[in-house]
Design a protein around this motif. Structure first.
Motif, PDB file in Angstrom:
ATOM      1  N   VAL A 217       0.848  -1.197   0.000  1.00  0.00           N
ATOM      2  CA  VAL A 217       0.000   0.000   0.000  1.00  0.00           C
ATOM      3  C   VAL A 217       0.882   1.246   0.000  1.00  0.00           C
ATOM      4  O   VAL A 217       1.777   1.377   0.839  1.00  0.00           O
ATOM      5  CB  VAL A 217      -0.937   0.019   1.225  1.00  0.00           C
ATOM      6  CG1 VAL A 217      -1.771   1.301   1.250  1.00  0.00           C
ATOM      7  CG2 VAL A 217      -1.834  -1.207   1.230  1.00  0.00           C
ATOM      8  N   GLU A 218       0.621   2.160  -0.941  1.00  0.00           N
ATOM      9  CA  GLU A 218       1.389   3.405  -1.017  1.00  0.00           C
ATOM     10  C   GLU A 218       0.845   4.439  -0.048  1.00  0.00           C
ATOM     11  O   GLU A 218      -0.365   4.610   0.087  1.00  0.00           O
ATOM     12  CB  GLU A 218       1.355   3.983  -2.442  1.00  0.00           C
ATOM     13  CG  GLU A 218       2.450   3.460  -3.327  1.00  0.00           C
ATOM     14  CD  GLU A 218       2.650   4.309  -4.586  1.00  0.00           C
ATOM     15  OE1 GLU A 218       1.973   5.354  -4.718  1.00  0.00           O
ATOM     16  OE2 GLU A 218       3.482   3.933  -5.419  1.00  0.00           O
ATOM     17  N   MET A 219       1.759   5.137   0.630  1.00  0.00           N
ATOM     18  CA  MET A 219       1.386   6.247   1.514  1.00  0.00           C
ATOM     19  C   MET A 219       2.238   7.448   1.156  1.00  0.00           C
ATOM     20  O   MET A 219       3.461   7.324   1.017  1.00  0.00           O
ATOM     21  CB  MET A 219       1.590   5.849   2.977  1.00  0.00           C
ATOM     22  CG  MET A 219       0.537   4.896   3.502  1.00  0.00           C
ATOM     23  SD  MET A 219       0.997   4.095   5.045  1.00  0.00           S
ATOM     24  CE  MET A 219       1.534   2.501   4.460  1.00  0.00           C
ATOM     25  N   ASP A 220       1.582   8.592   0.977  1.00  0.00           N
ATOM     26  CA  ASP A 220       2.248   9.785   0.464  1.00  0.00           C
ATOM     27  C   ASP A 220       2.505  10.776   1.590  1.00  0.00           C
ATOM     28  O   ASP A 220       1.576  11.397   2.111  1.00  0.00           O
ATOM     29  CB  ASP A 220       1.385  10.424  -0.631  1.00  0.00           C
ATOM     30  CG  ASP A 220       2.137  11.501  -1.395  1.00  0.00           C
ATOM     31  OD1 ASP A 220       3.235  11.890  -0.941  1.00  0.00           O
ATOM     32  OD2 ASP A 220       1.629  11.956  -2.433  1.00  0.00           O
ATOM     33  N   LEU A 221       3.779  10.917   1.964  1.00  0.00           N
ATOM     34  CA  LEU A 221       4.161  11.877   2.994  1.00  0.00           C
ATOM     35  C   LEU A 221       4.418  13.263   2.414  1.00  0.00           C
ATOM     36  O   LEU A 221       4.664  14.214   3.154  1.00  0.00           O
ATOM     37  CB  LEU A 221       5.420  11.384   3.724  1.00  0.00           C
ATOM     38  CG  LEU A 221       5.253  10.116   4.556  1.00  0.00           C
ATOM     39  CD1 LEU A 221       6.608   9.498   4.867  1.00  0.00           C
ATOM     40  CD2 LEU A 221       4.503  10.400   5.843  1.00  0.00           C
ATOM     41  N   GLY A 222       4.371  13.348   1.092  1.00  0.00           N
ATOM     42  CA  GLY A 222       4.652  14.625   0.433  1.00  0.00           C
ATOM     43  C   GLY A 222       3.471  15.579   0.442  1.00  0.00           C
ATOM     44  O   GLY A 222       3.641  16.801   0.391  1.00  0.00           O
ATOM     45  N   LYS A 223       2.263  15.038   0.508  1.00  0.00           N
ATOM     46  CA  LYS A 223       1.064  15.883   0.509  1.00  0.00           C
ATOM     47  C   LYS A 223       0.756  16.360   1.925  1.00  0.00           C
ATOM     48  O   LYS A 223       1.167  15.718   2.899  1.00  0.00           O
ATOM     49  CB  LYS A 223      -0.135  15.077  -0.015  1.00  0.00           C
ATOM     50  CG  LYS A 223      -0.031  14.655  -1.472  1.00  0.00           C
ATOM     51  CD  LYS A 223      -1.259  13.831  -1.853  1.00  0.00           C
ATOM     52  CE  LYS A 223      -1.176  13.360  -3.302  1.00  0.00           C
ATOM     53  NZ  LYS A 223      -2.334  12.489  -3.658  1.00  0.00           N
ATOM     54  N   PRO A 224       0.002  17.467   2.057  1.00  0.00           N
ATOM     55  CA  PRO A 224      -0.419  17.893   3.398  1.00  0.00           C
ATOM     56  C   PRO A 224      -1.208  16.782   4.089  1.00  0.00           C
ATOM     57  O   PRO A 224      -2.052  16.133   3.474  1.00  0.00           O
ATOM     58  CB  PRO A 224      -1.317  19.110   3.116  1.00  0.00           C
ATOM     59  CG  PRO A 224      -0.868  19.610   1.780  1.00  0.00           C
ATOM     60  CD  PRO A 224      -0.440  18.400   1.005  1.00  0.00           C
ATOM     61  N   PHE A 225      -0.920  16.537   5.374  1.00  0.00           N
ATOM     62  CA  PHE A 225      -1.587  15.464   6.112  1.00  0.00           C
ATOM     63  C   PHE A 225      -3.025  15.877   6.432  1.00  0.00           C
ATOM     64  O   PHE A 225      -3.298  17.032   6.775  1.00  0.00           O
ATOM     65  CB  PHE A 225      -0.852  15.167   7.423  1.00  0.00           C
ATOM     66  CG  PHE A 225       0.550  14.617   7.263  1.00  0.00           C
ATOM     67  CD1 PHE A 225       1.129  14.455   6.010  1.00  0.00           C
ATOM     68  CD2 PHE A 225       1.296  14.263   8.378  1.00  0.00           C
ATOM     69  CE1 PHE A 225       2.422  13.956   5.866  1.00  0.00           C
ATOM     70  CE2 PHE A 225       2.584  13.758   8.251  1.00  0.00           C
ATOM     71  CZ  PHE A 225       3.147  13.613   6.994  1.00  0.00           C
ATOM     72  N   GLU A 226      -3.958  14.907   6.315  1.00  0.00           N
ATOM     73  CA  GLU A 226      -5.356  15.184   6.632  1.00  0.00           C
ATOM     74  C   GLU A 226      -5.510  15.481   8.121  1.00  0.00           C
ATOM     75  O   GLU A 226      -4.804  14.915   8.962  1.00  0.00           O
ATOM     76  CB  GLU A 226      -6.237  13.972   6.269  1.00  0.00           C
ATOM     77  CG  GLU A 226      -7.721  14.208   6.521  1.00  0.00           C
ATOM     78  CD  GLU A 226      -8.586  12.989   6.258  1.00  0.00           C
ATOM     79  OE1 GLU A 226      -9.790  13.048   6.563  1.00  0.00           O
ATOM     80  OE2 GLU A 226      -8.056  11.971   5.759  1.00  0.00           O
ATOM     81  N   ARG A 227      -6.450  16.372   8.459  1.00  0.00           N
ATOM     82  CA  ARG A 227      -6.754  16.684   9.854  1.00  0.00           C
ATOM     83  C   ARG A 227      -8.256  16.516  10.060  1.00  0.00           C
ATOM     84  O   ARG A 227      -9.053  17.084   9.323  1.00  0.00           O
ATOM     85  CB  ARG A 227      -6.309  18.108  10.213  1.00  0.00           C
ATOM     86  CG  ARG A 227      -4.812  18.329   9.963  1.00  0.00           C
ATOM     87  CD  ARG A 227      -4.307  19.674  10.435  1.00  0.00           C
ATOM     88  NE  ARG A 227      -2.885  19.832  10.107  1.00  0.00           N
ATOM     89  CZ  ARG A 227      -2.079  20.753  10.621  1.00  0.00           C
ATOM     90  NH1 ARG A 227      -2.559  21.619  11.498  1.00  0.00           N
ATOM     91  NH2 ARG A 227      -0.807  20.821  10.266  1.00  0.00           N
ATOM     92  N   ILE A 228      -8.641  15.708  11.063  1.00  0.00           N
ATOM     93  CA  ILE A 228     -10.058  15.423  11.322  1.00  0.00           C
ATOM     94  C   ILE A 228     -10.255  15.260  12.822  1.00  0.00           C
ATOM     95  O   ILE A 228      -9.408  14.669  13.504  1.00  0.00           O
ATOM     96  CB  ILE A 228     -10.513  14.156  10.556  1.00  0.00           C
ATOM     97  CG1 ILE A 228     -12.021  13.932  10.711  1.00  0.00           C
ATOM     98  CG2 ILE A 228      -9.735  12.933  10.998  1.00  0.00           C
ATOM     99  CD1 ILE A 228     -12.566  12.819   9.809  1.00  0.00           C
ATOM    100  N   THR A 229     -11.343  15.789  13.375  1.00  0.00           N
ATOM    101  CA  THR A 229     -11.603  15.613  14.808  1.00  0.00           C
ATOM    102  C   THR A 229     -12.084  14.190  15.063  1.00  0.00           C
ATOM    103  O   THR A 229     -12.591  13.509  14.167  1.00  0.00           O
ATOM    104  CB  THR A 229     -12.674  16.596  15.315  1.00  0.00           C
ATOM    105  OG1 THR A 229     -13.934  16.256  14.723  1.00  0.00           O
ATOM    106  CG2 THR A 229     -12.303  18.042  14.990  1.00  0.00           C
ATOM    107  N   MET A 230     -11.934  13.733  16.311  1.00  0.00           N
ATOM    108  CA  MET A 230     -12.400  12.389  16.658  1.00  0.00           C
ATOM    109  C   MET A 230     -13.911  12.274  16.464  1.00  0.00           C
ATOM    110  O   MET A 230     -14.407  11.251  15.971  1.00  0.00           O
ATOM    111  CB  MET A 230     -12.018  12.029  18.100  1.00  0.00           C
ATOM    112  CG  MET A 230     -12.413  10.616  18.496  1.00  0.00           C
ATOM    113  SD  MET A 230     -11.890  10.115  20.157  1.00  0.00           S
ATOM    114  CE  MET A 230     -10.153   9.777  19.872  1.00  0.00           C
ATOM    115  N   VAL A 231     -14.647  13.329  16.825  1.00  0.00           N
ATOM    116  CA  VAL A 231     -16.099  13.321  16.649  1.00  0.00           C
ATOM    117  C   VAL A 231     -16.462  13.172  15.171  1.00  0.00           C
ATOM    118  O   VAL A 231     -17.337  12.368  14.799  1.00  0.00           O
ATOM    119  CB  VAL A 231     -16.724  14.602  17.238  1.00  0.00           C
ATOM    120  CG1 VAL A 231     -18.188  14.739  16.814  1.00  0.00           C
ATOM    121  CG2 VAL A 231     -16.627  14.588  18.764  1.00  0.00           C
TER     122      VAL A 231
END
Length: 656
Positions: A314-328
């Motif tokens: 599985v590819e994971m891209d560290l170059g893009k801005p990381f997603e941010r999401i609240t636990m809710v």
């Protein structure tokens, strides 16, 4: 079947006899060397001027020049007056051409007696063979250490996973992938330090032996310090001491070190592991998010040469801005439950029951939100993701969100569905902190052995005054797993924790170490010989009701071999077994015995199971059968023993 087993046993016995004979020959060779004044063990040094890979990389300038290399003999082909051997050093393999006329007749006789695994020094001229292989034309060969054991066969290597972990030294010799993993791990740690040092952070060290093991929700190891006659614990976190340093005016600090948690073993957990924590004054958890994103990107580029990594295909891209999401929002997205509409504990419990989320009586509304997140959201967080704003109930060291005090300024960083880091806007209010500790003490009294206890010295430090601070903890081992595409945490730990292979011997050694000097090992072994006292054991009364024979005979009791065993995520009691039941199809059975057995102990064992029960869902997994155990009570506490059968019984054998 019995005939096949007898043949296999005879083959194994013959193979062991052959190996014993080879070991005997090697010891005879050593005795001969020593008798002739050529004892390799008296040599104290050897002047190495180049390594294997360096010779290959710098061939243009080294061709025709003399070098001396040293390493382990991995191949040897003797062809009359001239031979080839291949030696392995830290950088890799290189071939050497060894001719009688070049090293002398006596030395050539000694060379021909070398064994695979011997360590030698070779001096000679760099050249290329007719087949185009960069090699060394030896002018001298010196035996530096004699190998008295037999290495695994070259083309199969050391494939037994258990032995790879127990004998990592052999694994590093035979498996170049393992060697590459640990070289990369070293580079990852160096890269982390480089990045933080350049950002103005100061590396520090804090105690491992502590009176109060706080800073995380985990059960500590306990020990006793004889000199002070005081019980101590091994640290479970680095947090509370590093915050003391922030109070002391060191504005950017970090530590990379071992922490110890008295918990289970599985593919992502080892009781001792490497944690990095850092703290920065005058920033918050948003600053920690920026630092995490930049650090991961920097290390991947520095060590791997790319910000796109592949783990288990599985590819994971560290170059893009990381997603941010609240636990809710994560729970709403993946479970379809809007926690903003949950106002009472009663509602939370009803939703948990409706969605089959297991909770305990002590759990509050925020705890149940966290359980929903673990059950429904975690597995979907494959790409780099910050999950923010946790409930206060699970965050005793974190600042509340000013606009909503039910939640705190905290994030967890996820990749591949794993928690990779945990960060806070650190709580610096000593009055609030004391109340949080008090709540933790209440949980401890209710049976939560992972709850924190009050640390008065830490509270005193907070009362001195700590500036607004951002802090974060990184799981270094999981980071190494992802960046080296390693399936299990043991693959990135040089010496992972393993159950002793000789428990009785280990007990005898411990007894001998703690016994008075005049005690012998033989006495110690006699003292630790296991005896059983059943005088305080209670067992359930025998059933009075009769079961008709036809009903009982329909229960299919079978011998099963444990192929895999691991802890079930989010469960403290369940173990997941993958079993060979003789049918040719793997059988999965879950059993609540983790309080009594670690998974690694049961791998390879022959157990007893009922195999014709209907599947039963446990933690979302179909359990197809039942592992048979014996239970009893000792002073009111349950004891349990899994029924372990003789390994000579084949998988699928029916028990009558």
């Amino acid at each position: 079947m019995r005939g096949e087993r007898v043949v296999a046993e005879q083959q194994n016995k013959a193979q062991e006899q052959d190996i014993n004979q080879l070991r005997k020959v090697r010891r005879e060779k050593l005795a001969d060397l020593q008798a002739n004044g050529k004892d390799p063990y008296v040599i104290t040094k050897y002047d190495v001027t180049a390594h294997a890979q360096e010779v290959k990389d710098r061939y243009a300038e080294l061709e025709g020049k003399m070098v001396s290399v040293a390493g382990r003999v991995m191949q040897k082909r003797v062809m009359g007056k001239a031979s080839f051997c291949n030696i392995l050093d830290q950088s890799g393999n290189i071939q050497s051409y060894v001719a009688r006329d070049s090293i002398g007749e006596e030395a050539y006789k000694d060379f021909k007696k070398l064994d695979i695994g011997d360590i030698v020094g070779i001096e000679g001229e760099v050249f290329t063979t007719k087949t185009g292989e960069i090699s060394i034309h030896a002018s001298a060969v010196k035996l530096l250490s004699k190998s008295l054991q037999i290495l695994p066969e070259k083309y199969h290597g050391l494939t037994n996973t258990d032995m790879r972990y127990r004998q990592r030294y052999v694994d590093l010799i035979m498996n170049m992938d393992a060697r590459d993993t640990f070289i990369k791990r070293s580079k990852i740690l160096s890269s982390i330090r480089r990045y933080l040092d350049n950002e103005g952070f100061m590396e520090v060290e804090t105690p491992m032996l502590v009176q109060n093991a706080g800073g995380a929700a985990a059960r500590p190891f306990e020990t006793h310090f004889n000199a002070l006659n005081e019980d101590l614990k091994l640290r479970i976190s680095l947090e509370l001491y590093l915050k003391r340093l922030i109070v002391g005016g060191l504005e950017k600090v970090y530590e990379i070190g071992r922490v110890f948690r008295n918990e289970g073993l599985d593919t992502r957990h080892n009781p001792e592991f490497t944690l990095m924590e850092l703290y920065q004054a005058y920033t918050d958890y948003n600053g920690m998010m920026d630092l995490t994103e930049n650090l991961y990107r920097y290390v991947a580029q520095d060590v791997l040469g790319t910000t796109t990594i592949t783990y288990n295909g599985v590819e994971m891209d560290l170059g893009k801005p990381f997603e941010r999401i609240t636990m809710v929002d994560a729970v709403k997205k993946y479970a379809g439950v809007d926690w903003n509409e949950v106002t009472t504990l009663k509602q939370a419990r009803e939703l948990a029951k409706e969605h089959h989320v297991e909770f305990e009586e002590r759990h509050k509304k925020g705890d149940i939100l966290a359980l929903f997140f673990e059950e429904f959201a975690e597995e979907h967080l494959i790409q780099p993701t910050f999950v923010t704003d946790h409930p206060i109930e699970i965050s005793p060291l974190t600042k509340k969100k000013p606009e909503n005090p039910e939640y705190v300024e905290r994030f967890e960083f996820f990749m591949n569905g794993w928690e990779m880091a945990n960060a806070y806007s650190e709580l610096n209010d000593p009055i609030d902190q004391r109340e949080r500790f008090k709540a933790q003490e209440e949980l401890l009294a209710q049976g939560d052995d992972e709850a924190n206890t009050t640390d008065e010295d830490f509270l005193n430090a907070l009362e001195i005054g700590m500036p607004p601070t951002g802090g974060i903890g990184f799981g270094i081992d999981r980071m190494c797993m992802l960046l080296t595409d390693s399936a299990a945490i043991r693959d990135v730990l040089l010496f992972p924790t393993m159950k002793s292979m000789g428990a009785a011997k280990n007990e005898a050694n411990n007894a001998a170490q703690s016994a008075p000097v005049e005690k012998t090992v033989e006495k110690a072994i006699a003292e630790v010989k296991e005896t059983y006292d059943f005088s305080n054991v209670e067992v359930e009364p025998l059933f009075k009701d009769m079961v008709d024979f036809d009903t009982f005979s329909k229960s299919d009791f079978r011998a099963v071999k444990v192929k895999e065993c691991e802890a079930v995520p989010k469960s403290k009691k369940l173990l997941k077994f993958v079993l060979d039941d003789g049918s040719g199809v793997d059988r999965v059975i879950l059993s609540g015995i983790h309080d009594y057995y670690e998974p690694e102990f049961l791998v390879g064992k022959t157990l007893l199971a009922i195999t014709n029960l209907p599947p039963r869902k446990m933690m979302g997994i179909d359990s197809c059968g039942m592992i048979i155990s014996a239970t009893h009570l000792v002073e009111g506490r349950e004891g349990l023993n899994v029924l372990i059968l003789d390994d000579k019984i084949p998988a699928g054998a029916k028990l009558y």
